[in-house]
Design a protein around this motif. Structure first.
Motif, PDB file in Angstrom:
ATOM      1  N   GLY A  84     -15.443 -10.638   9.124  1.00 47.96           N
ATOM      2  CA  GLY A  84     -15.308 -10.868   7.546  1.00 47.96           C
ATOM      3  C   GLY A  84     -14.640  -9.570   7.328  1.00 47.96           C
ATOM      4  O   GLY A  84     -14.281  -9.320   6.119  1.00 47.96           O
ATOM      5  N   GLU A  85     -14.635  -8.853   8.012  1.00 48.83           N
ATOM      6  CA  GLU A  85     -14.188  -7.293   7.881  1.00 48.83           C
ATOM      7  C   GLU A  85     -12.628  -7.243   7.127  1.00 48.83           C
ATOM      8  O   GLU A  85     -12.390  -6.599   6.146  1.00 48.83           O
ATOM      9  N   PRO A  86     -11.653  -8.035   8.099  1.00 49.96           N
ATOM     10  CA  PRO A  86     -10.527  -7.797   7.298  1.00 49.96           C
ATOM     11  C   PRO A  86     -10.371  -8.584   5.842  1.00 49.96           C
ATOM     12  O   PRO A  86      -9.544  -8.244   4.876  1.00 49.96           O
ATOM     13  N   LEU A  87     -11.338  -9.589   5.661  1.00 48.04           N
ATOM     14  CA  LEU A  87     -11.308 -10.138   4.289  1.00 48.04           C
ATOM     15  C   LEU A  87     -11.967  -9.130   3.233  1.00 48.04           C
ATOM     16  O   LEU A  87     -11.491  -8.962   2.261  1.00 48.04           O
ATOM     17  N   TYR A  88     -13.042  -8.547   3.977  1.00 47.76           N
ATOM     18  CA  TYR A  88     -13.478  -7.483   2.745  1.00 47.76           C
ATOM     19  C   TYR A  88     -12.387  -6.324   2.592  1.00 47.76           C
ATOM     20  O   TYR A  88     -12.237  -6.025   1.363  1.00 47.76           O
ATOM     21  N   ASN A  89     -12.021  -5.761   3.573  1.00 48.34           N
ATOM     22  CA  ASN A  89     -10.912  -4.698   3.359  1.00 48.34           C
ATOM     23  C   ASN A  89      -9.709  -5.008   2.481  1.00 48.34           C
ATOM     24  O   ASN A  89      -9.106  -4.325   1.866  1.00 48.34           O
ATOM     25  N   LEU A  90      -9.161  -6.465   2.618  1.00 52.69           N
ATOM     26  CA  LEU A  90      -8.109  -6.906   1.761  1.00 52.69           C
ATOM     27  C   LEU A  90      -8.690  -6.925   0.478  1.00 52.69           C
ATOM     28  O   LEU A  90      -7.980  -6.565  -0.515  1.00 52.69           O
ATOM     29  N   GLY A  91      -9.983  -7.256   0.149  1.00 52.14           N
ATOM     30  CA  GLY A  91     -10.485  -7.209  -1.111  1.00 52.14           C
ATOM     31  C   GLY A  91     -10.578  -5.955  -1.761  1.00 52.14           C
ATOM     32  O   GLY A  91     -10.303  -5.662  -2.928  1.00 52.14           O
ATOM     33  N   LEU A  92     -11.061  -4.702  -0.899  1.00 51.89           N
ATOM     34  CA  LEU A  92     -10.699  -3.342  -1.236  1.00 51.89           C
ATOM     35  C   LEU A  92      -9.489  -3.096  -1.794  1.00 51.89           C
ATOM     36  O   LEU A  92      -9.182  -2.546  -2.726  1.00 51.89           O
ATOM     37  N   SER A  93      -8.531  -3.464  -0.958  1.00 48.45           N
ATOM     38  CA  SER A  93      -7.211  -3.035  -1.183  1.00 48.45           C
ATOM     39  C   SER A  93      -6.673  -3.457  -2.425  1.00 48.45           C
ATOM     40  O   SER A  93      -6.185  -2.904  -3.355  1.00 48.45           O
ATOM     41  N   LEU A  94      -6.866  -4.839  -2.623  1.00 51.81           N
ATOM     42  CA  LEU A  94      -6.673  -5.501  -3.978  1.00 51.81           C
ATOM     43  C   LEU A  94      -7.218  -5.051  -5.004  1.00 51.81           C
ATOM     44  O   LEU A  94      -6.888  -4.954  -6.161  1.00 51.81           O
ATOM     45  N   LYS A  95      -8.555  -4.881  -4.897  1.00 53.00           N
ATOM     46  CA  LYS A  95      -9.510  -4.169  -6.000  1.00 53.00           C
ATOM     47  C   LYS A  95      -9.110  -2.620  -6.424  1.00 53.00           C
ATOM     48  O   LYS A  95      -8.592  -2.646  -7.808  1.00 53.00           O
ATOM     49  N   TYR A  96      -8.534  -1.877  -5.659  1.00 51.26           N
ATOM     50  CA  TYR A  96      -7.972  -0.623  -6.020  1.00 51.26           C
ATOM     51  C   TYR A  96      -6.579  -0.817  -6.512  1.00 51.26           C
ATOM     52  O   TYR A  96      -6.066   0.350  -7.351  1.00 51.26           O
ATOM     53  N   GLN A  97      -5.830  -1.922  -6.415  1.00 52.84           N
ATOM     54  CA  GLN A  97      -4.391  -1.916  -7.115  1.00 52.84           C
ATOM     55  C   GLN A  97      -4.763  -2.735  -8.387  1.00 52.84           C
ATOM     56  O   GLN A  97      -3.838  -2.898  -9.038  1.00 52.84           O
ATOM     57  N   GLY A  98      -5.876  -2.972  -8.755  1.00 57.99           N
ATOM     58  CA  GLY A  98      -6.232  -3.648 -10.102  1.00 57.99           C
ATOM     59  C   GLY A  98      -5.983  -5.158  -9.818  1.00 57.99           C
ATOM     60  O   GLY A  98      -6.035  -5.786 -11.147  1.00 57.99           O
ATOM     61  N   LYS A  99      -5.850  -5.735  -8.978  1.00 54.04           N
ATOM     62  CA  LYS A  99      -5.745  -7.237  -8.727  1.00 54.04           C
ATOM     63  C   LYS A  99      -7.234  -7.839  -8.398  1.00 54.04           C
ATOM     64  O   LYS A  99      -7.331  -8.371  -7.552  1.00 54.04           O
ATOM     65  N   THR A 100      -8.055  -7.841  -9.535  1.00 57.16           N
ATOM     66  CA  THR A 100      -9.406  -8.101  -9.434  1.00 57.16           C
ATOM     67  C   THR A 100      -9.682  -9.410  -9.108  1.00 57.16           C
ATOM     68  O   THR A 100     -10.566  -9.806  -8.468  1.00 57.16           O
TER      69      THR A 100
END
Length: 185
Positions: A84-100
């Motif tokens: 699940g790490e790439p899924l989580y990391n993509l979530g982080l990237s999106l969160k930090y871009q405001g794509k919540t």
């Protein structure tokens, strides 16, 4: 030939990882990740490593394509991948871009994997708090704490959620227990 390419790609990944872990002064881990990606553009580990490196440097938009490629490859044949790490990391990237909203979906998907449940549910709870969805946030932080009760940030978040739900006694006891646990270390 394919076997040889895999060995080279693995060595490039492991060399990059080593350079990151030991903060080598004269070599860059990204050179190795990039070379591996040049040789095999859909490689999961190297795309994930490159995306995570960019997240750590605050380059969230640049990280996104690498992480999307890692997730695409990882879920090509299995919608519930072993890692699940790439899924989580993509979530982080999106969160930090405001794509919540999109980040929420990827954090949730990362929770399929047991190793990422505590981090995934913690991040979900943070997003639910930001939306003011306190009941959902309580459910999510509880799921996170089942996997990692020693996460003090998670326990503090739970106390905040309980306070907003009007459960001040529960929030206080959560904080007191957290304080006692920290003192025991």
């Amino acid at each position: 030939r394919r076997q040889r390419q895999m060995c080279i790609r693995d060595r490039l990944y492991l060399t990059g990882l080593h350079l990151e872990q030991y903060r080598h002064a004269t070599y860059s881990a990204t050179d190795y990740y990039q070379e591996a990606i040049r040789r095999d553009p859909i490689d999961v580990r190297n795309n994930n490593a490159m995306g995570l490196w960019l997240i750590r440097k605050g380059q969230f938009a640049k990280a996104e394509p690498y992480l999307r490629q890692a997730v695409k490859t990882l879920t090509e044949r299995n919608p519930n991948p072993y890692d699940g790490e790439p899924l989580y990391n993509l979530g982080l990237s999106l969160k930090y871009q405001g794509k919540t909203e999109e980040a929420y979906d990827f954090f949730y998907k990362a929770c399929w994997n047991a190793a990422w449940q505590d981090a995934g549910y913690y991040s979900l709870a943070q997003l639910s708090v930001a939306r003011g969805d306190w009941e959902e946030a309580l459910y999510e932080i509880d799921k996170s704490l089942v996997r990692n009760w020693h996460n003090l940030r998670g326990r503090h978040l739970k106390a905040t959620i309980l306070r907003h739900l009007g459960r001040k006694e529960d929030a206080l006891s959560c904080l007191l227990y957290t304080s006692d646990a920290a003192d025991d270390k």
